[in-house]
Scaffold this motif. Structure first.
Motif, PDB file in Angstrom:
ATOM      1  N   ILE A  19       0.807  -1.223   0.000  1.00  0.00           N
ATOM      2  CA  ILE A  19       0.000   0.000   0.000  1.00  0.00           C
ATOM      3  C   ILE A  19       0.842   1.276   0.000  1.00  0.00           C
ATOM      4  N   TYR A  20       1.951   1.292   0.717  1.00  0.00           N
ATOM      5  CA  TYR A  20       2.772   2.501   0.797  1.00  0.00           C
ATOM      6  C   TYR A  20       3.933   2.494  -0.190  1.00  0.00           C
ATOM      7  N   SER A  21       4.001   1.488  -1.015  1.00  0.00           N
ATOM      8  CA  SER A  21       5.074   1.472  -2.007  1.00  0.00           C
ATOM      9  C   SER A  21       4.474   1.353  -3.411  1.00  0.00           C
ATOM     10  N   LEU A  22       4.391   0.173  -3.945  1.00  0.00           N
ATOM     11  CA  LEU A  22       3.959  -0.001  -5.329  1.00  0.00           C
ATOM     12  C   LEU A  22       2.557   0.558  -5.574  1.00  0.00           C
ATOM     13  N   THR A  23       1.614   0.230  -4.718  1.00  0.00           N
ATOM     14  CA  THR A  23       0.235   0.697  -4.917  1.00  0.00           C
ATOM     15  C   THR A  23       0.184   2.221  -4.948  1.00  0.00           C
ATOM     16  N   ASN A  24       0.793   2.848  -3.978  1.00  0.00           N
ATOM     17  CA  ASN A  24       0.794   4.306  -3.914  1.00  0.00           C
ATOM     18  C   ASN A  24       1.522   4.910  -5.120  1.00  0.00           C
ATOM     19  N   GLN A  25       2.652   4.353  -5.485  1.00  0.00           N
ATOM     20  CA  GLN A  25       3.449   4.908  -6.584  1.00  0.00           C
ATOM     21  C   GLN A  25       2.727   4.817  -7.924  1.00  0.00           C
ATOM     22  N   ILE A  26       2.136   3.665  -8.208  1.00  0.00           N
ATOM     23  CA  ILE A  26       1.483   3.502  -9.514  1.00  0.00           C
ATOM     24  C   ILE A  26       0.232   4.367  -9.610  1.00  0.00           C
ATOM     25  N   ARG A  27      -0.467   4.521  -8.497  1.00  0.00           N
ATOM     26  CA  ARG A  27      -1.642   5.393  -8.498  1.00  0.00           C
ATOM     27  C   ARG A  27      -1.230   6.846  -8.696  1.00  0.00           C
ATOM     28  N   ARG A  28      -0.207   7.283  -7.988  1.00  0.00           N
ATOM     29  CA  ARG A  28       0.229   8.672  -8.082  1.00  0.00           C
ATOM     30  C   ARG A  28       0.745   9.015  -9.480  1.00  0.00           C
ATOM     31  N   SER A  29       1.596   8.154 -10.039  1.00  0.00           N
ATOM     32  CA  SER A  29       2.152   8.470 -11.356  1.00  0.00           C
ATOM     33  C   SER A  29       1.075   8.447 -12.436  1.00  0.00           C
ATOM     34  N   SER A  30       0.152   7.490 -12.365  1.00  0.00           N
ATOM     35  CA  SER A  30      -0.891   7.429 -13.399  1.00  0.00           C
ATOM     36  C   SER A  30      -1.829   8.625 -13.306  1.00  0.00           C
ATOM     37  N   ARG A  31      -2.121   9.080 -12.094  1.00  0.00           N
ATOM     38  CA  ARG A  31      -2.979  10.264 -11.928  1.00  0.00           C
ATOM     39  C   ARG A  31      -2.272  11.533 -12.392  1.00  0.00           C
ATOM     40  N   SER A  32      -0.983  11.581 -12.217  1.00  0.00           N
ATOM     41  CA  SER A  32      -0.220  12.775 -12.596  1.00  0.00           C
ATOM     42  C   SER A  32      -0.226  13.020 -14.101  1.00  0.00           C
ATOM     43  N   VAL A  33      -0.406  11.960 -14.880  1.00  0.00           N
ATOM     44  CA  VAL A  33      -0.416  12.129 -16.338  1.00  0.00           C
ATOM     45  C   VAL A  33      -1.542  13.073 -16.742  1.00  0.00           C
ATOM     46  N   ALA A  59       6.835  11.967 -18.702  1.00  0.00           N
ATOM     47  CA  ALA A  59       7.689  11.306 -17.705  1.00  0.00           C
ATOM     48  C   ALA A  59       6.849  10.481 -16.729  1.00  0.00           C
ATOM     49  N   GLU A  60       5.729  11.025 -16.290  1.00  0.00           N
ATOM     50  CA  GLU A  60       4.850  10.290 -15.374  1.00  0.00           C
ATOM     51  C   GLU A  60       4.267   9.065 -16.055  1.00  0.00           C
ATOM     52  N   ASN A  61       3.962   9.189 -17.339  1.00  0.00           N
ATOM     53  CA  ASN A  61       3.462   8.041 -18.095  1.00  0.00           C
ATOM     54  C   ASN A  61       4.520   6.942 -18.178  1.00  0.00           C
ATOM     55  N   SER A  62       5.767   7.344 -18.399  1.00  0.00           N
ATOM     56  CA  SER A  62       6.861   6.369 -18.434  1.00  0.00           C
ATOM     57  C   SER A  62       7.050   5.715 -17.068  1.00  0.00           C
ATOM     58  N   GLU A  63       6.917   6.505 -16.001  1.00  0.00           N
ATOM     59  CA  GLU A  63       7.022   5.952 -14.658  1.00  0.00           C
ATOM     60  C   GLU A  63       5.909   4.929 -14.418  1.00  0.00           C
ATOM     61  N   THR A  64       4.725   5.238 -14.869  1.00  0.00           N
ATOM     62  CA  THR A  64       3.607   4.300 -14.729  1.00  0.00           C
ATOM     63  C   THR A  64       3.934   2.976 -15.408  1.00  0.00           C
ATOM     64  N   GLN A  65       4.577   3.038 -16.566  1.00  0.00           N
ATOM     65  CA  GLN A  65       4.957   1.806 -17.269  1.00  0.00           C
ATOM     66  C   GLN A  65       5.941   0.973 -16.448  1.00  0.00           C
ATOM     67  N   VAL A  66       6.829   1.636 -15.757  1.00  0.00           N
ATOM     68  CA  VAL A  66       7.776   0.909 -14.893  1.00  0.00           C
ATOM     69  C   VAL A  66       7.019   0.209 -13.767  1.00  0.00           C
ATOM     70  N   TRP A  67       6.073   0.910 -13.128  1.00  0.00           N
ATOM     71  CA  TRP A  67       5.304   0.298 -12.049  1.00  0.00           C
ATOM     72  C   TRP A  67       4.428  -0.841 -12.564  1.00  0.00           C
ATOM     73  N   LEU A  68       3.936  -0.721 -13.790  1.00  0.00           N
ATOM     74  CA  LEU A  68       3.182  -1.838 -14.381  1.00  0.00           C
ATOM     75  C   LEU A  68       4.082  -3.054 -14.556  1.00  0.00           C
ATOM     76  N   LYS A  69       5.314  -2.802 -14.963  1.00  0.00           N
ATOM     77  CA  LYS A  69       6.273  -3.909 -15.128  1.00  0.00           C
ATOM     78  C   LYS A  69       6.538  -4.585 -13.782  1.00  0.00           C
ATOM     79  N   TYR A  70       6.706  -3.788 -12.726  1.00  0.00           N
ATOM     80  CA  TYR A  70       6.857  -4.365 -11.393  1.00  0.00           C
ATOM     81  C   TYR A  70       5.628  -5.179 -11.016  1.00  0.00           C
ATOM     82  N   SER A  71       4.456  -4.665 -11.365  1.00  0.00           N
ATOM     83  CA  SER A  71       3.207  -5.346 -11.008  1.00  0.00           C
ATOM     84  C   SER A  71       3.115  -6.729 -11.628  1.00  0.00           C
ATOM     85  N   ILE A  72       3.532  -6.857 -12.870  1.00  0.00           N
ATOM     86  CA  ILE A  72       3.475  -8.181 -13.494  1.00  0.00           C
ATOM     87  C   ILE A  72       4.601  -9.076 -12.984  1.00  0.00           C
TER      88      ILE A  72
END
Length: 111
Positions: A19-33, A59-72
């Motif tokens: 919740i305080y790492s991957l979940t928070n990061q992917i939500r924040r970066s995707s919303r920032s786009v 840049a935020e979109n690219s960050e979201t892609q990184v978090w998606l990669k972590y998710s899989i």
């Protein structure tokens, strides 16, 4: 916003210890786009600000892609979901790039 909402609902299934790492990061970066695109549009009277906000969105979109990669890789999402979300993100990246390369079509005046 559509992609960030898909990510929000899918990330609700992530383990609670994320919740305080991957979940928070992917939500924040995707919303920032979408937030940065909105800011860019509002700053269209200032070409450099328009460009700056769009590069932030990219840049935020690219960050979201990184978090998606972590998710899989962490097995939190299926290959099918990853592919759908990644493809959506790629399309968003193309649209942002189009805006950067064609600012006049979005009401940006010559600097």
């Amino acid at each position: 916003m559509t992609l960030s909402m898909k990510i929000f609902w899918i990330s609700k299934t992530f383990p609670k210890d994320e919740i305080y790492s991957l979940t928070n990061q992917i939500r924040r970066s995707s919303r920032s786009v979408s937030a940065n695109i909105a800011e860019a549009y509002r700053k269209r009277d200032y070409p450099r600000h328009f460009h700056s906000k769009l590069t932030d969105a990219d840049a935020e979109n690219s960050e979201t892609q990184v978090w998606l990669k972590y998710s899989i890789e962490c097995l939190y999402i299926s290959q099918e979901i990853y592919t759908e979300l990644h493809n959506d993100s790629e399309e968003i990246g193309k649209l942002i790039n189009y805006m950067i390369l064609n600012p006049k079509k979005f009401g940006v005046k010559d600097s």
